[in-house]
Structures are given as structure tokens and as C-alpha cells.
Enzyme design. Structure first.
Site, PDB file in Angstrom:
ATOM      1  N   HIS A 345       0.845  -1.208   0.000  1.00 49.27           N
ATOM      2  CA  HIS A 345       0.000   0.000   0.000  1.00 49.27           C
ATOM      3  C   HIS A 345       0.877   1.254   0.000  1.00 49.27           C
ATOM      4  CE1 HIS A 345      -3.259   2.744   0.951  1.00 49.27           C
ATOM      5  NE2 HIS A 345      -2.491   3.239   1.909  1.00 49.27           N
ATOM      6  N   THR A 413       3.553  -6.053   2.839  1.00 56.97           N
ATOM      7  CA  THR A 413       4.673  -6.494   2.008  1.00 56.97           C
ATOM      8  C   THR A 413       5.358  -5.337   1.287  1.00 56.97           C
ATOM      9  OG1 THR A 413       2.893  -7.104   0.509  1.00 56.97           O
ATOM     10  CG2 THR A 413       4.042  -8.898   1.619  1.00 56.97           C
ATOM     11  N   GLU A 414       4.695  -4.181   1.218  1.00 59.47           N
ATOM     12  CA  GLU A 414       5.301  -2.985   0.616  1.00 59.47           C
ATOM     13  C   GLU A 414       4.638  -1.751   1.189  1.00 59.47           C
ATOM     14  OE1 GLU A 414       5.245  -2.659  -3.667  1.00 59.47           O
ATOM     15  OE2 GLU A 414       5.990  -4.696  -3.915  1.00 59.47           O
ATOM     16  N   ASN A 415       5.460  -0.798   1.616  1.00 58.50           N
ATOM     17  CA  ASN A 415       4.954   0.527   1.985  1.00 58.50           C
ATOM     18  C   ASN A 415       6.166   1.458   2.027  1.00 58.50           C
ATOM     19  OD1 ASN A 415       4.196   2.392   4.809  1.00 58.50           O
ATOM     20  ND2 ASN A 415       2.858   2.443   3.047  1.00 58.50           N
TER      21      ASN A 415
END
Ligand code: NOJ
Length: 570
Positions: A345, A413-415
Site C-alpha cells: 500500500h 509487504t510494501e509501503n
């Protein structure tokens, strides 16, 4: 025994209840409270991430096959400034160096991806398995474990073997399901004794929409209105098959978990008192994360996607919907294939209702949604054009996921946030602010009851940012791509993130305020080092040019001298 029709009614009821779980999410309540001081649950896992094509380089080394990104980035005009991932951060040669950066941060986990064509050059197992590629990931995994960093491996971060694209049309073709399963099975067999967290696909939304609908990403196809839905359908089936393979063949022995990483912006209704805006915002999220999560958790596409795409397909005069359908066996096969949900996100949009007429040839994923996206000009946007910093959207998204999919185990998993290339500033206070506020909203979400177990800062290093080339830098560490040794320099956010990790959150106001000051204090010395760097690379260039020139001159002079001697002798 219940009569047959009663059983059927029960099924329908259960289905309706499952698919309308969104009622739990309160669209009208947006609590944007102040900063929350507190800590994360014990054992919360802090990490950073990368992906193979974005960081490894070594695109044609040691028997690696071509991926669709090698081919796409070599085509002129596809990537900003015609950049490629040919050498990128040279991560392939820097396992130890990069692990020392992770240790400096005291990371609990590192998320990386395995390049399919590096270990299966054509993508097909029976053609060839490249042991040198396997050796590279063996070394990476072993070194991580030796340093007590948990590996989280992604099986597909967009680098499909080119042969599979050329022979079958890539994800347009159902045969990818079996090929991907063979690749995944090999990874479980060779790495599964050490890797316990597997992510099947990274951000399939982007693969489908940007790879097969708009063509901005590899393989660059523009199959508007159909390509993305078809690609997504096959990816969902491929994910499910890999989960079942792990479940039946490997889980007993290896005791790991298999999830998927879905990316999604949050969509907030422009006017929360307007039902049409609320519905449009929910559509935005359903067409994003729900497109993949609803089949995986509930067995079928979101009702709103079926309704909208079905209606628009009929208006175009098509006999069937452009959105493919799952058979009832497929529904039960796909449902429940997720041990944890990975969430990527970055940003948020305001959403309002907007009708698009569906005419012949004008259909697209974007017009199917009947909505318009807006941004607040006051939102900070330090880097990528699309990335506005809106921390409260993160908490809203996490709560939505909790309500929709019955509170699954989540790993972020992504920011993270980027900066533009012109900016070689290592004192990245806007990134500090972004990480501080986004992780704080995640902490609030955990207090709301969302089951978040880990967080992955995106990304460890600056790297190849797909169609934007090297123009957008997401790294905690700055990479000097002008220098052929690609040295890494810590940005101030390294110091800040390190403190969040060591305190497992935000202990109290006084301490947290000190962190920022301390983090920015150290960055000026790194800035000086970086400023000296062009000199180093220049000196290398001088060596490259001067040494051969001097050698050539020497040879020429000796030849002239020899001729002179010979002539005198004659
Ligand atoms: C999502 C992608 O998975 C990742 O590779 C990329 O770097 C980020 N978005 C930022 O654009």
C-alpha cells in the site's frame, strides 16, 4: 434430513452472507485522531524489501534466460530515458554487502523475489534447470539465516520468462498455471527447507492492468477491456494451484506458509453523506484488491464487478461478460488458498461516481468502474507523480480487509515513498515523516483489531522503478548508479526506521521527537561522502581512457624508434 431446496436456500444464504461482509465496514466513520504513542505486539516482524529484476542486475550472466522485462526495457521508448535493469544495483554480486545493511537496520525479515528465468531459463522445467541460478539464491538464503534474518520469498515479481510470452502469450494463456506451478514446486523442493514464508504473486493487479490493458509495463500489450481480466483469471488459478501444491506435497515436512501480495490504494468517498460516492469508493477498492482477494477468500469475484462488467458487456452487444467466470469446482478450489495476506500500500484517492457510456471498442477496465479519482492538493507528494502521502488511508484499508475477509493474518509487504532523481539529498525528512505516520496508522489498525503480523519497508535500496527507470528512488539506502560499483549510502530514514524497529513502535513523545533530530544529524556526513563520489567515478573514467591511450602511444613510439634503428643499420 433437510429437503434439497432447503439445503440450496442455505447455500445461497451463506453465499450472500459471505459476499456482503462489507457491511461491517463503516464508510461514514473516518477517525483521523492524533498521533498514537504505544508499541507493537511482541514478535512483530520488521523488514525491508526488493525484487529480482529491480535490483539484481546480471541480466545475462551465469546461464540466466531472458525475462519479459529484459526484452521490454531493451525496446526504445518503453522506459524513461531508455533505462534498463541490466546491471541495476548489482545485487547479484553484493549479497554480503546488502546483508550488512539489513543488519545495520536490525531487520527481522527481508523480502526478495526469485527470478524465474534465472533458475529456469525458458520457464519450462523439462528444458533446463540452471544450477548457477539456484546457487545464487542458496547463498542469499543461507547468509540471511546466518544473520538471523527471516527470508520471505516472492515467486513472481513480474519477470516472466520471455519464451513463455512468445510461445503462449504469457498470462493470456491458461498454460501459465502449470508452468508456474512447476517453477514454484522446484523452489519449494530446493529452498523450502529454509524458506518458510512464500508469496506466490506480487501485485497481480499491476501485471494485469499495466501489462495487458494499458501496456505501460511488460509485455506491453494493450488488450483493452479484456486482457487484464483474462490475465487476472489465470493468475488467480495459478496462485491457487501453487497453494494446493504446497499444501499437499510440502507443508507437512516444511511447515511454511503460502500467501499472495496484493496492492491497493485506499478509496475514500468524496462526500461521506452521499450514498453514490460511498458505492463508487467501494467499487474502486473492489476493482483493486477485491478483484483478487474475494475469489481467494470467498470463492468468486466481487458481486459489483460481475454486475458492472456484465451489464457493460451486454450494452456492447456481447453474448457473455468480459469478466471470465469460475466453474463451481474452480470456486471451491480457489477459495481459502491463503495462509496470510500480503498487502502492498502506498497512497489514497478520493472517489466520486462518474458514468461512462459503453460503446463498441471503448470498453476498458477503467471505464467499467464508473468512477472518478481525485486528490487533495494539500496532500504531500514528494516523489512519484501518483504517490500522495495520506497515512489515514492505510488504517482504513487495513480495517476494510479485516471486515471483508474475516480478519486474515496480514503481512504488509510494501509501503514507502520515493523522491525524484534531481534530489540527491540524503536528509530525507519527508520519508521519515511518511514512515512515522504510516506505521503509526498501522499501529492504530492493530489496536482496532486488525491482525497485522509484520511490516516491510519498500524498499531497502534505490532501484529500477519499472517504466520510470531510475528516476524514482524508493530506497532507505541511496544507490549511486553513476558509479559502476553502485555504492550504497544510508539516507536519514535508515536511522529513523532503525529506532522504530529497536523500540518496536513509538514509546513516548519526547523520545520520538529526538529520533528525527538524531537521524538528520548524521545525514550531512553521508551527503559529503556522496558529493565526493563523482570524483571517484571520474577518476575511474580517467584510468579507462588514459591508460589505453598511453599504452598505444608507447607502442607507436617504439615502432618509430625501431624503424629509425633499422634504417640506420641499413
Ligand atoms: C509496487 C511494485 O510491486 C514494486 O515493484 C514497485 O517498486 C512499487 N509498487 C513502487 O512503485
Amino acid at each position: 434430513m433437510l429437503p434439497c431446496c432447503a439445503v440450496r436456500t442455505c447455500h445461497v444464504l451463506v453465499l450472500v452472507l459471505c459476499l456482503s461482509a462489507a457491511e461491517d465496514f463503516d464508510w461514514t466513520k473516518n477517525d483521523r485522531g492524533s498521533f498514537y504513542y504505544g508499541t507493537f505486539p511482541a514478535g512483530f516482524s520488521w523488514g525491508a524489501g526488493s525484487s529480482a529484476y529491480q535490483t539484481e542486475g546480471a541480466w545475462d550472466k551465469d546461464g540466466k534466460g531472458l525475462s519479459i522485462w529484459d526484452v521490454f526495457s531493451h525496446r526504445k521508448g518503453k522506459i524513461l530515458q531508455n533505462d534498463t535493469g541490466d546491471s541495476s544495483c548489482q545485487g547479484y554480486y553484493k549479497i554480503k554487502e546488502d546483508i550488512s545493511l539489513m543488519k545495520e537496520l536490525k531487520l527481522d525479515h527481508y523480502r526478495f523475489s526469485i527470478s524465474w528465468p534465472r533458475i529456469m531459463p525458458t520457464g519450462i522445467k523439462s528444458d533446463h534447470v540452471n544450477e548457477k541460478g539456484i546457487k545464487y539464491y542458496d547463498e542469499l538464503i543461507d547468509n540471511l539465516l546466518e544473520n538471523k534474518i527471516t527470508p520471505i520469498a516472492t515467486l513472481y515479481h513480474w519477470d516472466l520468462p520471455q519464451v513463455l510470452q512468445e510461445k503462449y502469450g504469457g498470462w493470456q494463456n491458461i498454460s501459465m498455471v502449470n508452468y508456474f506451478n512447476e517453477f514454484a514446486n522446484l523452489c519449494f523442493e530446493r529452498f523450502g527447507n529454509r524458506v518458510k514464508y512464500w508469496i506466490t504473486l506480487n501485485n497481480p493487479w499491476s501485471v494485469a492492468v499495466e501489462g495487458y490493458e494499458t501496456g505501460e509495463h511488460a509485455p506491453g500489450l494493450k488488450l483493452r477491456g479484456t486482457g487484464a481480466y483474462r490475465a487476472a483469471h489465470h493468475m488467480i488459478k495459478a496462485h491457487a494451484k501453487v497453494w494446493h501444491t504446497y499444501d499437499t506435497k510440502w507443508r507437512g515436512k516444511q511447515k511454511g506458509l503460502v500467501g499472495i501480495s496484493l496492492s491497493g490504494d485506499w478509496g475514500e468517498p468524496v462526500d461521506i453523506s452521499n450514498q453514490k460516492d460511498i458505492e463508487a469508493a467501494e467499487r474502486y477498492v473492489q476493482f483493486y484488491i477485491g478483484w483478487f482477494a474475494t475469489p481467494i477468500f470467498h470463492g468468486d469475484y466481487p458481486q459489483v464487478m460481475k454486475d458492472f462488467i456484465g451489464r457493460k458487456s451486454a450494452q456492447q452487444g456481447l453474448g457473455t461478460s468480459r469478466l471470465p467466470t469460475f466453474s463451481s469446482q474452480e470456486k471451491s478450489y480457489v477459495k481459502g488458498t491463503c495462509d496470510f495476506l500480503g498487502i502492498g500500500h502506498f497512497t489514497t484517492r478520493y472517489i466520486t461516481q462518474k458514468n461512462y457510456q459503453s460503446g463498441h471498442g471503448s470498453s476498458s477496465y477503467f471505464t467499467d468502474r464508473d468512477l472518478a479519482e481525485l486528490v487533495d492538493p494539500r496532500w504531500p507528494d514528494p516523489g512519484s507523480e501518483w504517490l500522495y502521502s495520506v497515512p489515514w488511508g492505510f488504517r482504513r484499508l487495513l480495517n476494510f480487509v479485516k471486515a471483508q475477509y474475516r480478519n486474515p493474518m496480514i503481512y504488509v509487504t510494501e509501503n514507502g515513498v520515493s523522491e525524484k532523481i534531481m534530489c540527491t539529498e540524503l536528509c530525507d525528512d519527508w520519508r521519515i515523516q511518511y514512515y512515522k505516520d504510516y506505521t503509526n496508522e498501522m499501529l492504530k489498525a492493530i489496536k482496532d483489531g486488525v491482525n497485522v503480523r509484520g511490516y516491510t519497508a519498500w524498499s531497502l535500496l534505490d532501484k529500477f522503478e519499472w517504466d520510470e527507470g531510475y528516476s524514482e528512488r524508493f530506497g532507505l539506502y541511496y544507490v549511486d548508479f553513476r558509479n559502476k560499483n553502485t555504492p550504497r549510502y544510508p539516507k536519514a530514514s535508515v536511522q529513523y526506521y532503525k529506532r522504530i524497529i529497536s523500540s518496536n513502535g513509538f514509546p513516548n513523545q519526547r523520545e520520538v521527537e529526538n529520533w528525527k533530530r538524531k537521524a538528520t544529524e548524521t545525514c550531512s556526513s553521508s551527503n559529503q561522502l556522496l558529493a565526493a563520489d563523482p570524483l571517484t567515478s571520474h577518476m575511474e573514467m580517467v584510468t579507462e581512457v588514459v591508460v589505453p591511450t598511453v599504452c598505444t602511444l608507447c607502442i607507436l613510439l617504439s615502432a618509430v624508434f625501431l624503424m629509425f634503428l633499422l634504417r640506420r643499420h641499413n
